[in-house]
Design a protein around this motif. Structure first.
Motif, PDB file in Angstrom:
ATOM      1  N   ASN A 181      -7.512  19.435 -54.570  1.00 30.71           N
ATOM      2  CA  ASN A 181      -8.799  18.633 -54.628  1.00 30.71           C
ATOM      3  C   ASN A 181      -8.669  17.251 -54.716  1.00 30.71           C
ATOM      4  O   ASN A 181      -8.101  16.644 -55.696  1.00 30.71           O
ATOM      5  CB  ASN A 181      -9.712  19.180 -55.681  1.00 30.71           C
ATOM      6  N   HIS A 182      -9.156  16.316 -54.098  1.00 31.16           N
ATOM      7  CA  HIS A 182      -9.210  14.979 -53.895  1.00 31.16           C
ATOM      8  C   HIS A 182     -10.645  14.498 -54.050  1.00 31.16           C
ATOM      9  O   HIS A 182     -11.397  14.600 -53.184  1.00 31.16           O
ATOM     10  CB  HIS A 182      -8.574  14.501 -52.697  1.00 31.16           C
ATOM     11  N   LEU A 183     -11.123  13.717 -55.156  1.00 30.03           N
ATOM     12  CA  LEU A 183     -12.399  13.348 -55.404  1.00 30.03           C
ATOM     13  C   LEU A 183     -12.250  12.357 -56.495  1.00 30.03           C
ATOM     14  O   LEU A 183     -12.212  12.508 -57.641  1.00 30.03           O
ATOM     15  CB  LEU A 183     -13.075  14.192 -56.023  1.00 30.03           C
ATOM     16  N   PRO A 184     -11.854  11.063 -55.855  1.00 29.75           N
ATOM     17  CA  PRO A 184     -11.483   9.999 -56.833  1.00 29.75           C
ATOM     18  C   PRO A 184     -12.242   9.611 -58.216  1.00 29.75           C
ATOM     19  O   PRO A 184     -11.699   9.501 -59.191  1.00 29.75           O
ATOM     20  CB  PRO A 184     -11.263   8.556 -55.850  1.00 29.75           C
TER      21      PRO A 184
ATOM     22  N   THR B  44     -10.712  18.904 -49.998  1.00 26.94           N
ATOM     23  CA  THR B  44      -9.606  19.849 -50.333  1.00 26.94           C
ATOM     24  C   THR B  44      -8.513  20.034 -49.444  1.00 26.94           C
ATOM     25  O   THR B  44      -8.720  20.335 -48.161  1.00 26.94           O
ATOM     26  CB  THR B  44     -10.329  21.160 -50.817  1.00 26.94           C
ATOM     27  N   VAL B  45      -7.353  19.838 -49.727  1.00 28.21           N
ATOM     28  CA  VAL B  45      -6.117  20.045 -49.011  1.00 28.21           C
ATOM     29  C   VAL B  45      -5.378  21.334 -49.238  1.00 28.21           C
ATOM     30  O   VAL B  45      -5.061  21.676 -50.331  1.00 28.21           O
ATOM     31  CB  VAL B  45      -5.081  18.781 -49.274  1.00 28.21           C
ATOM     32  N   PHE B  46      -5.209  22.342 -48.048  1.00 28.19           N
ATOM     33  CA  PHE B  46      -4.797  23.683 -48.674  1.00 28.19           C
ATOM     34  C   PHE B  46      -3.848  23.768 -47.245  1.00 28.19           C
ATOM     35  O   PHE B  46      -3.832  23.484 -46.125  1.00 28.19           O
ATOM     36  CB  PHE B  46      -5.796  24.595 -48.720  1.00 28.19           C
TER      37      PHE B  46
ATOM     38  N   ALA C 279     -13.491  26.169 -51.107  1.00 25.97           N
ATOM     39  CA  ALA C 279     -14.617  26.492 -50.476  1.00 25.97           C
ATOM     40  C   ALA C 279     -14.248  27.481 -49.457  1.00 25.97           C
ATOM     41  O   ALA C 279     -15.121  28.210 -49.019  1.00 25.97           O
ATOM     42  CB  ALA C 279     -15.700  25.557 -50.262  1.00 25.97           C
ATOM     43  N   TYR C 280     -13.475  27.001 -48.535  1.00 24.80           N
ATOM     44  CA  TYR C 280     -12.975  27.822 -47.416  1.00 24.80           C
ATOM     45  C   TYR C 280     -11.392  27.813 -47.142  1.00 24.80           C
ATOM     46  O   TYR C 280     -10.948  26.634 -47.387  1.00 24.80           O
ATOM     47  CB  TYR C 280     -13.945  27.501 -46.034  1.00 24.80           C
TER      48      TYR C 280
ATOM     49  N   GLY D 196      -9.740  20.448 -44.654  1.00 28.21           N
ATOM     50  CA  GLY D 196     -11.210  20.989 -44.433  1.00 28.21           C
ATOM     51  C   GLY D 196     -11.764  20.821 -43.326  1.00 28.21           C
ATOM     52  O   GLY D 196     -12.733  21.303 -42.922  1.00 28.21           O
ATOM     53  N   ARG D 197     -11.057  19.902 -42.571  1.00 34.03           N
ATOM     54  CA  ARG D 197     -11.715  19.528 -40.974  1.00 34.03           C
ATOM     55  C   ARG D 197     -10.566  19.685 -39.982  1.00 34.03           C
ATOM     56  O   ARG D 197     -10.821  20.340 -39.026  1.00 34.03           O
ATOM     57  CB  ARG D 197     -12.507  18.277 -41.312  1.00 34.03           C
ATOM     58  N   ASP D 198      -9.478  18.876 -40.187  1.00 36.47           N
ATOM     59  CA  ASP D 198      -8.484  18.561 -39.268  1.00 36.47           C
ATOM     60  C   ASP D 198      -7.319  19.681 -39.878  1.00 36.47           C
ATOM     61  O   ASP D 198      -7.306  20.044 -40.836  1.00 36.47           O
ATOM     62  CB  ASP D 198      -8.048  17.239 -39.479  1.00 36.47           C
ATOM     63  N   VAL D 199      -6.601  20.218 -38.981  1.00 40.25           N
ATOM     64  CA  VAL D 199      -5.446  21.125 -39.067  1.00 40.25           C
ATOM     65  C   VAL D 199      -4.375  20.695 -38.334  1.00 40.25           C
ATOM     66  O   VAL D 199      -4.359  20.580 -37.215  1.00 40.25           O
ATOM     67  CB  VAL D 199      -5.989  22.504 -38.488  1.00 40.25           C
TER      68      VAL D 199
END
Length: 626
Positions: free
Chosen positions: A141-144, A117-119, A276-277, A96-99
């Motif tokens: 989704n990662h949300l511990p 979110t990793v995608f 979300a994106y 969601g930030r790094d690619v």
């Protein structure tokens, strides 16, 4: 606040079939049709690749600051990365930030942060799995600790960082094909199960009969539901009948409204439907699905320039704004940097980068539109959006006054299309014989879906009205002084309800006084745009050009009865809904003041920018006096 913002629940005036009252003209005979495949097929649901992302849980209790995994070709289609299944190199993976890009063995590594979110970006020639509802599965989704206490649940606790998150794909000829048909579904926006049934009987049934979008699938561009997020399972039941993968992006009615910060405002959407994106590839197309809704907006971030006072009290009066957060902008820049320059980029969002209906609103367009344009400079691109419940085909160079005033723009750098709405005008108006509301929109448009018909990195746009073939592209009306007087009187009566309601009698009859006071034959050409033409032939005579009411050359909106679509307004003022008092795709032809008494026929030929022609006919009568 405009109807597209407030979106009040409309009151339906009856459940009878659509009366003939305002049906002045709405049929079309096509001369040159867009490419389409109409026959339904069963092969998609029979052979669709069904599965899920493989999450390998850690057993050692080690705290991990890096997430590892692979993208692999799932030869046996069991969603498990077996030893003999090869990794796929060159696939984009993001947190969601790094690619990053997978290596020769399909492996990747990404930094970890909470609530990420990793995608993956599905590569052309491969297909990510879909679940039993045809919803694409390509993210984790990662949300511990899970979401804060939210009414609709949000994301359940995910626990520590997994040992690996592996993304399965299979080879696919339909996603490799340079010819694609990408369906864009705007504003499904079901507020209850009754409206879910309207969608099923309407646009969803139409899509179930089509077979041309298996590669690209359907992208629902926000307001998937109308605030009640418990309806997501009902929506997924709708997508289970589609003939291709279903993807979603979030809208302002998909929010967790009880989230206290923007970080968690789409947690339930993410848990139920999609990141979300994100982005994905088919053929020579790179589709970017953006989240352009920031909620709750705040004075420091959203109202630094003083143009968005609705954002000044997020604690007591939370509101939303059209904006990309900084994390998403960083992702977008990295994502586009890895896309070959020869690909067509489709920028999809709920709140549009810009639109015509809300051209003067800083809230209902995207704050960083100029930054997005910078990232797309030199690329072939098209933007598609929803939100305004209108149909807008805006071409390169088009300009509205609000765009210049708010953003300092002097014209669009590439086409922007507002895709209409499956719900139309929020399922308002009378029910059709097929059991769903007429729901005529604020621009006079009708409910339906947009399709981008793509060959290589070029596209043509196609709007399909719910329940109709692609041949139906225009509706005709007569804008007479009698109609305009009724417009004003009926509006006043709707406010006061005093005495008998004014009635519009015989809308296809024109008096001598009407002709002397200026009567226009109107053509609402839904995909009409700059470069389109409309010509009118009266009683077999020579074709003459009609005039577009909104030229999109930097002028302000023209609003009022003389600029309205009489076909639409005659329904809306009687049966409820928005008011089609302005449009960027309406043409007018002034009828001659000396037109003879008797029956007449107008043949209207509308030609779009791609050279496709559509012919419509309106019969009307001239009388000495009413």
């Amino acid at each position: 606040m405009r109807p597209s913002v407030r979106e009040p629940r409309k009151v339906r005036a009856g459940v009878t079939a659509l009366a003939a009252l305002a049906v002045v003209g709405s049929g079309t005979v096509i001369a040159t049709a867009p490419d389409a495949v109409a026959d339904p097929v069963s092969t998609w649901n029979d052979s669709a690749y069904r599965g899920q992302v493989e999450v390998v849980r850690a057993q050692d209790g080690t705290e991990r600051s890096v997430l590892r995994g692979k993208v692999f070709v799932d030869r046996d289609r069991d969603s498990v990365s077996d030893a003999n299944e090869r990794g796929l190199r060159g696939v984009l993976v993001s947190n969601g930030r790094d690619v990053v890009t997978t290596d020769s063995r399909g492996r990747y590594e990404l930094p970890v942060y909470d609530n990420m979110t990793v995608f993956i970006t599905q590569p052309s020639g491969y297909q990510v799995p879909v679940d039993e509802h045809n919803v694409a599965q390509f993210h984790y989704n990662h949300l511990p600790e899970g979401s804060p206490d939210l009414r609709y649940g949000g994301i359940a606790p995910t626990g520590p960082v997994p040992a690996a998150v592996n993304f399965p794909v299979v080879r696919s000829r339909v996603t490799q094909d340079r010819k694609q048909h990408c369906v864009i579904g705007g504003d499904l926006q079901t507020y209850d199960k009754t409206e879910v049934s309207y969608a099923r009987k309407g646009a969803i049934n139409d899509l179930a009969q089509r077979s041309d979008y298996q590669g690209c699938g359907t992208l629902f561009i926000g307001d998937v539901v109308g605030d009640d997020l418990s309806l997501y399972p009902d929506v997924k039941n709708l997508t289970s009948v589609l003939n291709g993968p279903a993807r979603f992006l979030p809208g302002n009615h998909d929010l967790d409204f009880d989230a206290e910060t923007a970080e968690h405002s789409f947690d339930t959407f993410r848990a139920q439907l999609a990141p979300a994106y994100y982005s994905y590839d088919v053929g020579d197309v790179h589709v970017v699905a953006l989240n352009t809704v920031r909620y709750p907006c705040t004075p420091d971030v959203d109202n630094a320039d003083g143009l968005r006072p609705n954002c000044d009290d997020p604690e007591n009066k939370p509101a939303y704004n059209g904006r990309l957060d900084e994390r998403q902008l960083a992702w977008l820049e990295q994502d586009l940097a890895r896309v070959p320059k020869n690909k067509l980029v489709v920028i999809a969002s709920h709140i549009g980068l810009l639109n015509y209906a809300d051209e003067g609103s800083p809230v209902h367009q995207v704050d960083q539109v100029r930054e997005v344009y910078r990232l797309l400079e030199g690329r072939k691109a098209v933007a598609v959006s929803g939100h305004s419940h209108s149909i807008e085909n805006m071409r390169t160079g088009d300009l509205a006054k609000g765009w210049r005033d708010l953003f300092g723009l002097e014209g669009l750098p590439f086409p922007h299309i507002t895709a209409g709405a499956i719900s139309g005008d929020w399922y308002s108006g009378q029910l059709t014989e097929d059991g769903y509301p007429v729901a005529v929109g604020r621009d006079g448009g009708r409910p339906g879906v947009l399709t981008l018909d793509i060959k290589g990195n070029s596209f043509t746009e196609r709007y399909t009205v719910t329940g109709q073939s692609d041949q139906v592209q225009t509706q005709l009306g007569l804008n007479t002084p009698t109609y305009r007087d009724w417009y004003v009187a009926r509006q006043e009566w709707n406010r006061t309800r005093d005495g008998a309601a004014p009635e519009l009698v015989e809308p296809t009859v024109v008096s001598r006084a009407d002709l002397k006071g200026t009567t226009w034959l109107t053509t609402n050409f839904w995909m009409g745009s700059t470069g389109s033409t409309v010509e009118v032939s009266l009683d077999g005579g020579p074709a003459r050009k009609a005039v577009r009411t909104q030229r999109m050359r930097g002028e302000d909106q023209f609003v009022g009865p003389e600029w309205s679509d009489p076909h639409a307004v005659a329904q809306q003022l009687v049966h409820g809904g928005s008011l089609a008092d302005r449009s960027m795709h309406l043409w007018r032809f002034e009828l001659p003041a000396d037109l003879a008494v008797g029956a007449h026929e107008a043949k209207v030929t509308a030609t779009d920018v791609h050279g496709r022609t559509f012919t419509d006919v309106l019969a009307f009568e001239v009388v000495e006096q009413r």
